[in-house]
Design a protein around this motif. Structure first.
Motif, PDB file in Angstrom:
ATOM      1  N   GLY A  33       0.795  -1.216   0.000  1.00  7.70           N
ATOM      2  CA  GLY A  33       0.000   0.000   0.000  1.00  7.70           C
ATOM      3  C   GLY A  33       0.825   1.261   0.000  1.00  7.70           C
ATOM      4  N   ALA A  34       2.139   1.175   0.212  1.00  3.40           N
ATOM      5  CA  ALA A  34       2.966   2.370   0.311  1.00  3.40           C
ATOM      6  C   ALA A  34       3.222   2.978  -1.059  1.00  3.40           C
ATOM      7  N   LEU A  35       3.707   4.217  -1.045  1.00  4.35           N
ATOM      8  CA  LEU A  35       4.025   4.923  -2.281  1.00  4.35           C
ATOM      9  C   LEU A  35       5.037   4.136  -3.102  1.00  4.35           C
ATOM     10  N   ASP A  36       4.748   3.924  -4.372  1.00  2.00           N
ATOM     11  CA  ASP A  36       5.623   3.179  -5.278  1.00  2.00           C
ATOM     12  C   ASP A  36       6.707   4.120  -5.799  1.00  2.00           C
ATOM     13  N   THR A  37       7.945   3.884  -5.376  1.00  4.74           N
ATOM     14  CA  THR A  37       9.055   4.778  -5.723  1.00  4.74           C
ATOM     15  C   THR A  37       9.941   4.230  -6.838  1.00  4.74           C
ATOM     16  N   ARG A  38       9.544   3.149  -7.479  1.00  2.36           N
ATOM     17  CA  ARG A  38      10.406   2.549  -8.510  1.00  2.36           C
ATOM     18  C   ARG A  38      10.767   3.496  -9.646  1.00  2.36           C
ATOM     19  N   PRO A  39       9.879   4.417 -10.075  1.00  5.88           N
ATOM     20  CA  PRO A  39      10.291   5.314 -11.158  1.00  5.88           C
ATOM     21  C   PRO A  39      11.492   6.186 -10.823  1.00  5.88           C
ATOM     22  N   LEU A  40      11.770   6.393  -9.539  1.00  9.65           N
ATOM     23  CA  LEU A  40      12.926   7.210  -9.166  1.00  9.65           C
ATOM     24  C   LEU A  40      14.244   6.541  -9.521  1.00  9.65           C
ATOM     25  N   ALA A 173       4.708   6.733 -11.686  1.00  7.16           N
ATOM     26  CA  ALA A 173       5.398   7.994 -11.968  1.00  7.16           C
ATOM     27  C   ALA A 173       4.467   9.182 -11.785  1.00  7.16           C
ATOM     28  N   ASN A 174       3.230   9.054 -12.264  1.00  5.22           N
ATOM     29  CA  ASN A 174       2.265  10.137 -12.082  1.00  5.22           C
ATOM     30  C   ASN A 174       1.938  10.356 -10.618  1.00  5.22           C
ATOM     31  N   THR A 175       1.822   9.248  -9.863  1.00  6.17           N
ATOM     32  CA  THR A 175       1.551   9.385  -8.430  1.00  6.17           C
ATOM     33  C   THR A 175       2.694  10.110  -7.728  1.00  6.17           C
ATOM     34  N   LEU A 176       3.931   9.738  -8.054  1.00  2.57           N
ATOM     35  CA  LEU A 176       5.088  10.424  -7.478  1.00  2.57           C
ATOM     36  C   LEU A 176       5.091  11.897  -7.842  1.00  2.57           C
ATOM     37  N   TYR A 177       4.817  12.175  -9.103  1.00  2.11           N
ATOM     38  CA  TYR A 177       4.836  13.551  -9.576  1.00  2.11           C
ATOM     39  C   TYR A 177       3.789  14.384  -8.850  1.00  2.11           C
ATOM     40  N   PHE A 178       2.575  13.864  -8.749  1.00  2.00           N
ATOM     41  CA  PHE A 178       1.520  14.607  -8.069  1.00  2.00           C
ATOM     42  C   PHE A 178       1.793  14.720  -6.568  1.00  2.00           C
ATOM     43  N   THR A 179       2.388  13.665  -5.984  1.00  4.06           N
ATOM     44  CA  THR A 179       2.690  13.726  -4.553  1.00  4.06           C
ATOM     45  C   THR A 179       3.735  14.788  -4.259  1.00  4.06           C
ATOM     46  N   GLY A 305       0.057   2.866  -3.067  1.00  2.00           N
ATOM     47  CA  GLY A 305       0.503   1.707  -3.837  1.00  2.00           C
ATOM     48  C   GLY A 305      -0.625   0.951  -4.507  1.00  2.00           C
ATOM     49  N   TRP A 306      -1.831   1.069  -3.960  1.00  2.22           N
ATOM     50  CA  TRP A 306      -2.978   0.350  -4.507  1.00  2.22           C
ATOM     51  C   TRP A 306      -3.513   0.967  -5.796  1.00  2.22           C
ATOM     52  N   ILE A 307      -3.172   2.223  -6.073  1.00  2.00           N
ATOM     53  CA  ILE A 307      -3.794   2.937  -7.186  1.00  2.00           C
ATOM     54  C   ILE A 307      -3.555   2.237  -8.520  1.00  2.00           C
ATOM     55  N   GLY A 308      -2.335   1.763  -8.746  1.00  2.57           N
ATOM     56  CA  GLY A 308      -2.006   1.116 -10.006  1.00  2.57           C
ATOM     57  C   GLY A 308      -2.686  -0.224 -10.205  1.00  2.57           C
ATOM     58  N   ARG A 309      -3.301  -0.784  -9.144  1.00  2.00           N
ATOM     59  CA  ARG A 309      -3.932  -2.093  -9.257  1.00  2.00           C
ATOM     60  C   ARG A 309      -5.426  -2.004  -9.535  1.00  2.00           C
ATOM     61  N   VAL A 310      -5.979  -0.803  -9.523  1.00  2.00           N
ATOM     62  CA  VAL A 310      -7.410  -0.639  -9.781  1.00  2.00           C
ATOM     63  C   VAL A 310      -7.681  -0.792 -11.278  1.00  2.00           C
ATOM     64  N   ARG A 311      -8.585  -1.663 -11.647  1.00  4.93           N
ATOM     65  CA  ARG A 311      -8.872  -1.922 -13.057  1.00  4.93           C
ATOM     66  C   ARG A 311      -9.948  -0.988 -13.605  1.00  4.93           C
ATOM     67  N   ARG A 312     -10.986  -0.729 -12.832  1.00  2.30           N
ATOM     68  CA  ARG A 312     -12.085   0.114 -13.312  1.00  2.30           C
ATOM     69  C   ARG A 312     -11.744   1.581 -13.044  1.00  2.30           C
ATOM     70  N   ASP A 351      -8.654  14.168  -4.324  1.00  2.00           N
ATOM     71  CA  ASP A 351      -8.144  14.839  -5.522  1.00  2.00           C
ATOM     72  C   ASP A 351      -6.881  14.170  -6.036  1.00  2.00           C
ATOM     73  N   LEU A 352      -6.027  13.691  -5.141  1.00  2.00           N
ATOM     74  CA  LEU A 352      -4.816  12.976  -5.568  1.00  2.00           C
ATOM     75  C   LEU A 352      -5.179  11.749  -6.385  1.00  2.00           C
ATOM     76  N   VAL A 353      -6.137  10.991  -5.901  1.00  2.00           N
ATOM     77  CA  VAL A 353      -6.559   9.777  -6.606  1.00  2.00           C
ATOM     78  C   VAL A 353      -7.130  10.129  -7.985  1.00  2.00           C
ATOM     79  N   SER A 354      -8.009  11.122  -8.032  1.00  2.00           N
ATOM     80  CA  SER A 354      -8.607  11.491  -9.318  1.00  2.00           C
ATOM     81  C   SER A 354      -7.566  12.027 -10.284  1.00  2.00           C
ATOM     82  N   SER A 355      -6.588  12.783  -9.779  1.00  2.00           N
ATOM     83  CA  SER A 355      -5.547  13.339 -10.646  1.00  2.00           C
ATOM     84  C   SER A 355      -4.718  12.248 -11.313  1.00  2.00           C
ATOM     85  N   VAL A 356      -4.349  11.230 -10.534  1.00  5.57           N
ATOM     86  CA  VAL A 356      -3.543  10.137 -11.081  1.00  5.57           C
ATOM     87  C   VAL A 356      -4.311   9.394 -12.170  1.00  5.57           C
ATOM     88  N   TYR A 357      -5.585   9.106 -11.933  1.00  6.39           N
ATOM     89  CA  TYR A 357      -6.347   8.375 -12.939  1.00  6.39           C
ATOM     90  C   TYR A 357      -6.578   9.203 -14.189  1.00  6.39           C
TER      91      TYR A 357
END
Length: 449
Positions: A33-40, A173-179, A305-312, A351-357
């Motif tokens: 569930g933590a922030l995915d930092t792999r793009p760094l 990457a988008n989540t990191l950028y927005f965060t 970390g869960w954001i990238g796993r949402v399909r819908r 808003d963070l969640v909506s921005s990433v999607y």
């Protein structure tokens, strides 16, 4: 054949800047569930995020200082709202045409040039404060130039990110950028509150922005050349802009993602009311009000970390925007500063969640040759919506008072978003495949007429 979201990339197709260790972890990566930092781990992206993070702080310092200075000169929420209107036309024009340019020329050069113009406007704001010109028309003119430059740089930057990180890591990457951006939105208003309170505070605030923004220029200078690829590259002119608009019009998933954001920002964005609310309702605390939304976004980003796993993703976007509007509506009903800040923080998390999607759907749905134009439209919507919201809120507050302008309009936003999402079935049913996180696969449910 142009690269599309329906053409998965193999390890050989990944950007050359990706270290070998990262290539072996793309399919197994972080699943918690933590922030995915792999793009760094991608050096180019890391520099971009660091430079943009510093610039976010400075930009928010100026973003708070301008309305506070205008309110101090005029004592009018409507005048504060006009700061949003001043930048709207250049934002629309340069956002759309700047996106077309980003699909024709080197995106790195375009990003660096437009960022330099933004930096020059910050220096001009510093000069008018040092000279004590006290000219609202001059401030509005500078806001207009700054908005145009921002639109071009945003279109270029949004088209660059999918080219410098592997496709499966685009949501992260988008989540990191927005965060990182939201960290700047937390720190920026707090720093602005301190600097504005100093003697010659406006000068200190604009000067801090100028220094911090120079780090963005350095990161832009270090970017590699990013030329558009694919068979759909444009030759310039208004026709290319209309080509991008036609692409969006034919894709309900895209235009509905823009529509829900327009509703959220125009009907449920209360920031133009913050100077008046801080003075008339809370007895101070304007810095906390401006920071609260971003505080919630940062908190959500740390556990994203869960954001990238949402399909819908279409449904998730609609739910997130509805949650944003509900929290904003509740914040407008309370008369305690801390309670309002907590509710605004909850809105920021949504808003963070909506921005990433929104960003991920856009970046992965279209071919690279059209990303600049679509990112230009995205910039117009995302940055233009709050400006319309500032004008709407300021005008409504002058006519009806804070309560209706704040809460009543946010409740209307909830109704509009829920009804629209349910009526536009391709958007509501839009689904990505689990094998390609963040990619816009073409499942039957998502594209049936």
């Amino acid at each position: 054949m142009p690269e599309t979201s329906h053409t998965p990339r193999t390890p050989r197709d990944l950007p050359p800047a990706v270290p070998p260790t990262l290539r072996t972890r793309l399919t197994s990566g972080l699943r918690g569930g933590a922030l995915d930092t792999r793009p760094l781990a991608v050096p180019v992206f890391r520099r971009l995020v660091i430079g943009q993070g510093a610039a976010f702080v400075g930009t928010m310092v100026t973003g708070v200082t301008i309305p506070v200075q205008v309110y101090a000169l005029t004592r009018s929420s409507l005048a504060v709202g006009l700061t949003g209107l001043a930048g709207l036309v250049p934002l629309v024009v340069f956002g759309l045409y700047g996106g077309a340019i980003a699909d024709r020329f080197d995106r790195r050069t375009l990003y660096l040039a437009s960022a330099s113009v933004t930096w020059a406007v910050t220096l001009a704001l510093l000069f008018q404060a040092l000279a004590d010109l006290r000219s609202v028309p001059l401030i509005l003119a500078l806001v207009a130039v700054q908005a145009g430059a921002f639109a071009v740089s945003s279109a270029a930057r949004g088209a660059i990110i999918p080219r410098i990180v592997p496709a499966p890591l685009i949501p992260a990457a988008n989540t990191l950028y927005f965060t990182v951006g939201n960290v700047g939105q937390v720190a920026g208003p707090l720093v602005a509150g301190v600097l504005i309170s100093l003697p010659n505070g406006y000068c200190w605030a604009y000067g801090a922005d100028a220094v911090l923004f120079s780090l963005l220029l350095y990161s832009a200078f270090r970017l590699p050349s990013v030329m558009p690829t694919g068979s759909g590259a444009v030759v310039g002119g208004l026709r290319s802009v209309f080509d991008g608009l036609r692409f969006i019009a034919a894709a309900p998933v895209l235009w509905m993602s823009f529509a829900v954001d327009i509703a959220a920002m125009t009907l449920a964005m209360p920031t133009a009311l913050f100077p008046a609310a801080a003075q008339l309702r809370y007895g101070g605390g304007v810095g906390l009000l401006y920071s609260a939304i971003a505080i919630g976004s940062v908190a959500a980003g740390l556990f994203s970390g869960w954001i990238g796993r949402v399909r819908r993703q279409g449904r998730a976007l609609a739910v997130a925007v509805t949650a944003w509007a509900a929290a904003i509506a509740l914040a407008g009903t309370v008369h305690q500063l801390l309670a309002a800040a907590v509710l605004l923080a909850a809105a920021g998390a949504a808003d963070l969640v909506s921005s990433v999607y929104r960003q991920t759907i856009l970046q992965t749905y279209a071919p690279d040759a059209m990303r600049g134009r679509l990112q230009g439209v995205f910039t117009v919507v995302v940055a233009g919506g709050p400006r319309l919201g500032d004008l709407r809120a300021g005008a409504m507050a002058s006519a009806t008072g804070l309560g209706v302008a704040w809460t009543g309009s946010a409740l209307l936003c909830m109704v509009v978003v829920i009804a629209g999402a349910l009526l536009v079935r391709p958007f509501w049913r839009y689904t990505v495949t689990p094998a390609q996180p963040g990619s816009a696969a073409r499942p039957e449910a998502a594209h049936q007429p």
